[in-house]
Design a protein around this motif. Structure first.
Motif, PDB file in Angstrom:
ATOM      1  N   GLY A 157       0.822  -1.055   0.189  1.00 39.09           N
ATOM      2  CA  GLY A 157      -0.108  -0.057   0.054  1.00 39.09           C
ATOM      3  C   GLY A 157       0.911   1.302  -0.031  1.00 39.09           C
ATOM      4  O   GLY A 157       0.581   2.323  -0.881  1.00 39.09           O
ATOM      5  N   LEU A 298      -4.518  -0.699  -5.321  1.00 39.78           N
ATOM      6  CA  LEU A 298      -4.438  -0.463  -3.589  1.00 39.78           C
ATOM      7  C   LEU A 298      -5.682  -0.874  -2.952  1.00 39.78           C
ATOM      8  O   LEU A 298      -5.364  -1.077  -1.442  1.00 39.78           O
ATOM      9  CB  LEU A 298      -4.428   1.241  -3.619  1.00 39.78           C
ATOM     10  CG  LEU A 298      -4.486   1.802  -2.135  1.00 39.78           C
ATOM     11  CD1 LEU A 298      -3.067   1.570  -1.567  1.00 39.78           C
ATOM     12  CD2 LEU A 298      -4.460   3.402  -2.145  1.00 39.78           C
ATOM     13  N   LEU A 302      -5.673  -2.888   1.058  1.00 37.62           N
ATOM     14  CA  LEU A 302      -6.602  -2.306   1.778  1.00 37.62           C
ATOM     15  C   LEU A 302      -7.543  -3.168   2.222  1.00 37.62           C
ATOM     16  O   LEU A 302      -8.019  -3.321   3.558  1.00 37.62           O
ATOM     17  CB  LEU A 302      -7.371  -1.177   1.256  1.00 37.62           C
ATOM     18  CG  LEU A 302      -6.730   0.182   1.289  1.00 37.62           C
ATOM     19  CD1 LEU A 302      -7.582   1.309   0.199  1.00 37.62           C
ATOM     20  CD2 LEU A 302      -6.369   0.878   2.277  1.00 37.62           C
TER      21      LEU A 302
END
Length: 581
Positions: A157, A298, A302
Motif C-alpha cells: 500500500g 491499492l 486495503l
C-alpha cells in the motif's frame, strides 16, 4: 476469595512485540526485504501498461505492435517475479510467526509456574485456563497469519501510494484524498475496539469459570440441590458473554461497509479528475490509466488490512491478557535454611483475603513432633485457612508460621514436600504415565520404591494395569475412579515422606465403600507422622490427642476430648449437638 489477574497496558504490549522482533531479527529483516522487493515488482506492471497505452496512442503501426509485444512479455516476467517474492515473503513471515508463538507459549507456561501457590489458588480457574488456551492460540494465530499478511499489505500500500504521487502529484493527491473516509472509520473503530475485546475476553473467562466449577462440583450441586442456582449463574454468564460478543460484532458492521465503500472512491476520483485533466492536456492517457491501475491495486492491500484489523484488535486484547501475567506478583525466593526439627509453631498469626478484614485473629498454636491434633469449629471459623497457612500455601499478614524455626511459606517446594503436606478432597491425575504421576513426589525414586508406595496404600489396581507403571492415565486411555485417584495421591505422600500431614476432609466426597478402603490406606500413611486434621465432622476429632476449637478466626479452646467435655464449653455443646443430646 477470587483474585483477578492483571491485564498488560498498551506500552507493555508494544515492548513485548518489539522483544519478539529482536528475538528473531534476521528472519524479520529477511521478511522486510522480500516485502519491499515484492512491492517494487508490483509497481512495474501498471507502469508498463501505461507505456503501452501511450505507445499505441502516439504511433499506431507495426513498430508499435513489436514494442507492445516486448512490453507485454516484460509484464508477464515482472508478474511472475512479484508472485514468487510475495509467496516467499509470506513463507518467511509464517516462520517468524511460528517462532514467536512458540516463545509466547513457553513464556506463559514459565510465568504460570512461577506464580505463588496462593495466587493460583485464589485465581478463577476459568480465567487462567482461557488465557493459556484461547488467548494464547489467538495470539499465535495472529503472529502466524495476520502479522505477515498485514505487513505485506502495508508495504504494498505504501509503495502504491508513493507511485501514484510520483507519476503525477496533483492527480494522485486528488485520488488519495478520498481515503480520508477510511481514516475516520478506522479511528472510530480503534477507539472502541480494545475495550470491547478486553470485555469479550473477560466475559469468556467468567463463562468458562462458571461451567468448569459447575461440572467439577456436579456431585455437590446435586447433593445440595443447587441445580437451579447454577443454571441461573450460567445463563447470566452466557448473556454477558453474548452481549460482549454482539458489541464487537456491531463495531465490525460499522467498519467493514465503510471501508468497502471508501476503497472504491480513489479509483472513481482518479478516473473523473483524470478525464478532466486529459481533456485539458495536463496529463497523458497513459498516466491516467497507470494511476487508475495503481489505485485499483491499492484496494487489494486495503481489503487485506481491513479483513485482519478485527483479528489484530482481538489478538491485541488477548496479548494484553497473556502478558498480564508478567505484572502478577512473583513467588518469593525460597530460603536455603533447613528446619532444625519437626516442631510447628503458629505465633500471633493474622490473615486477610485480598486486603479485606482479617479472618484469623492472633492465633497461637504449637504442634509437637508425632502429635495428632484436630481442628474443629463451625463453618467459616477459619479452619481451612489455618490449614493452608500450616501447609505454606498462603503467607500470614502478620505473625509467623514456622517449622523447625523456618517460615513454612519460605521453604523451596522440594524441601516443603519433605516437611508438610496438605491432603484435601481434591486430587489431580496428570495426563501422563503412572510412573511420572508418582515421580512428581520424588524424582529419583526407583520402580521398586514406586511399587512399595502403591502397596502401602493398598493400590492393588496398579498391578493390573496393562502396561504397569508405563500405563498412561487419562480419560481416553485409563481413567481412575475417585478412590483410585485418592490412593495415587496417598502414594505420592508416601514417596515424599513428610513428617507432618494436614488432612482437610480428604475422604469427604467418596462413597462409603470407597471411603472405608481409602481410610484404611490413609491409616497406613499416617503411621509415625504428625497429623493435623481439619475436622468438619466431630467424630474425626474423637481420637486426636488434642483438639483446637475455632470460632470466628480464633482458637477459643484447646485440650483433649475428655478435657473439653469436662469443661462444658463450646466443644461440649458441639459434641452434644452432633449426637443429638
Amino acid at each position: 476469595m477470587t483474585a483477578v489477574l492483571p491485564v498488560a497496558g498498551r506500552a507493555h504490549v508494544r515492548r513485548a512485540a518489539v522483544r519478539e522482533i529482536r528475538a528473531d531479527r534476521w528472519t524479520f529483516a529477511l521478511m522486510l526485504a522480500l516485502n519491499v522487493l515484492a512491492a517494487l515488482a508490483a509497481l512495474i506492471a501498471p507502469w508498463l501498461v501505461g507505456l503501452i497505452v501511450d505507445t499505441v496512442q502516439r504511433s499506431p503501426g507495426p513498430a508499435a505492435v513489436a514494442s507492445v509485444d516486448r512490453t507485454a512479455l516484460a509484464i508477464v516476467v515482472v508478474t511472475v517475479v512479484h508472485i514468487l517474492l510475495a509467496r516467499y515473503s509470506l513463507y518467511v513471515g509464517y516462520r517468524f510467526g511460528e517462532g514467536a508463538a512458540a516463545r509466547i507459549r513457553e513464556r506463559f507456561l514459565e510465568r504460570t509456574l512461577a506464580l505463588p501457590a496462593a495466587t493460583v489458588e485464589h485465581t478463577a480457574t476459568g480465567d487462567l485456563a482461557a488465557r493459556g488456551t484461547s488467548d494464547v492460540t489467538r495470539v499465535a494465530s495472529a503472529l502466524r497469519n495476520a502479522i505477515p499478511e498485514v505487513f505485506v499489505a502495508l508495504t504494498q500500500g505504501l509503495f502504491l501510494i508513493g507511485a501514484v504521487l510520483f507519476i503525477d502529484p496533483v492527480l494522485g493527491a486528488c485520488g488519495l484524498a478520498t481515503l480520508v473516509t477510511i481514516v475516520v472509520a478506522l479511528r472510530w473503530y480503534l477507539r472502541r475496539a480494545r475495550t470491547a475485546y478486553l470485555a469479550e475476553g473477560a466475559s469468556g473467562s467468567d463463562l468458562a469459570e462458571v461451567l468448569t466449577s459447575t461440572a467439577s462440583g456436579a456431585r455437590t450441586v446435586e447433593a445440595l440441590r443447587l441445580q437451579e442456582r447454577r443454571i441461573a449463574a450460567a445463563e447470566t454468564a452466557i448473556e454477558t458473554a453474548r452481549g460482549a460478543r454482539l458489541r464487537t460484532l456491531w463495531l465490525r458492521t460499522v467498519l467493514f461497509p465503510s471501508v468497502d465503500v471508501s476503497a472504491v472512491l480513489p479509483l472513481v476520483g482518479v478516473l473523473l479528475i483524470g478525464g478532466v485533466f486529459y481533456q485539458n492536456g495536463s496529463v497523458s492517457l497513459g498516466t491516467v490509466v497507470t494511476a487508475a491501475l495503481y489505485l485499483r491495486q491499492l484496494s487489494v492491500p486495503l481489503d487485506t488490512i481491513m479483513l485482519w484489523v478485527e483479528e489484530l484488535q482481538a489478538s491485541g486484547a488477548s496479548f494484553a491478557r497473556v502478558e498480564g501475567l508478567a505484572a502478577a506478583p512473583a513467588a518469593e525466593r525460597p530460603t536455603s535454611a533447613e528446619p532444625a526439627d519437626d516442631r510447628i509453631l503458629v505465633r500471633d498469626v493474622r490473615y486477610a483475603y485480598d486486603h479485606r478484614g482479617d479472618v484469623l485473629h492472633g492465633l497461637d498454636l504449637t504442634v509437637q513432633p508425632g502429635e495428632r491434633l484436630a481442628v474443629v469449629g463451625p463453618s467459616g471459623a477459619g479452619k481451612s485457612t489455618l490449614g493452608r497457612l500450616l501447609a505454606g500455601l498462603d503467607r500470614p499478614r502478620t505473625g509467623e508460621v514456622t517449622v523447625g524455626g523456618v517460615p513454612v511459606a519460605d521453604l523451596a517446594p522440594e524441601l516443603l514436600r519433605r516437611q508438610v503436606v496438605l491432603l484435601t478432597q481434591d486430587h489431580h491425575v496428570f495426563r501422563d504415565t503412572l510412573r511420572h504421576n508418582l515421580l512428581l513426589a520424588r524424582a529419583g525414586a526407583t520402580d521398586a520404591e514406586l511399587h512399595a508406595a502403591l502397596d502401602t496404600v493398598s493400590a492393588d489396581w496398579a498391578r493390573e494395569l496393562p502396561e504397569g507403571l508405563d500405563t498412561v492415565l487419562s480419560p481416553d486411555t485409563h481413567k481412575l475412579n475417585g478412590g483410585q485417584a485418592q490412593q495415587l495421591s496417598l502414594a505420592r505422600v508416601v514417596l515424599a515422606d513428610p513428617h507432618t500431614l494436614i488432612l482437610d476432609e480428604a475422604t469427604a466426597l467418596l462413597d462409603p465403600a470407597t471411603a472405608r478402603n481409602t481410610e484404611r490406606a490413609l491409616a497406613a500413611v499416617l503411621e509415625g507422622r504428625s497429623v493435623i486434621a481439619i475436622a468438619h465432622r466431630l467424630q474425626t476429632a474423637h481420637d486426636a490427642e488434642r483438639i483446637a476449637v475455632m470460632d470466628e478466626g480464633r482458637i477459643i479452646e484447646l485440650g483433649s476430648h475428655g478435657e473439653l467435655l469436662a469443661r462444658g464449653g463450646t466443644y461440649a455443646n458441639l459434641w452434644r449437638s452432633w449426637h443429638g443430646d
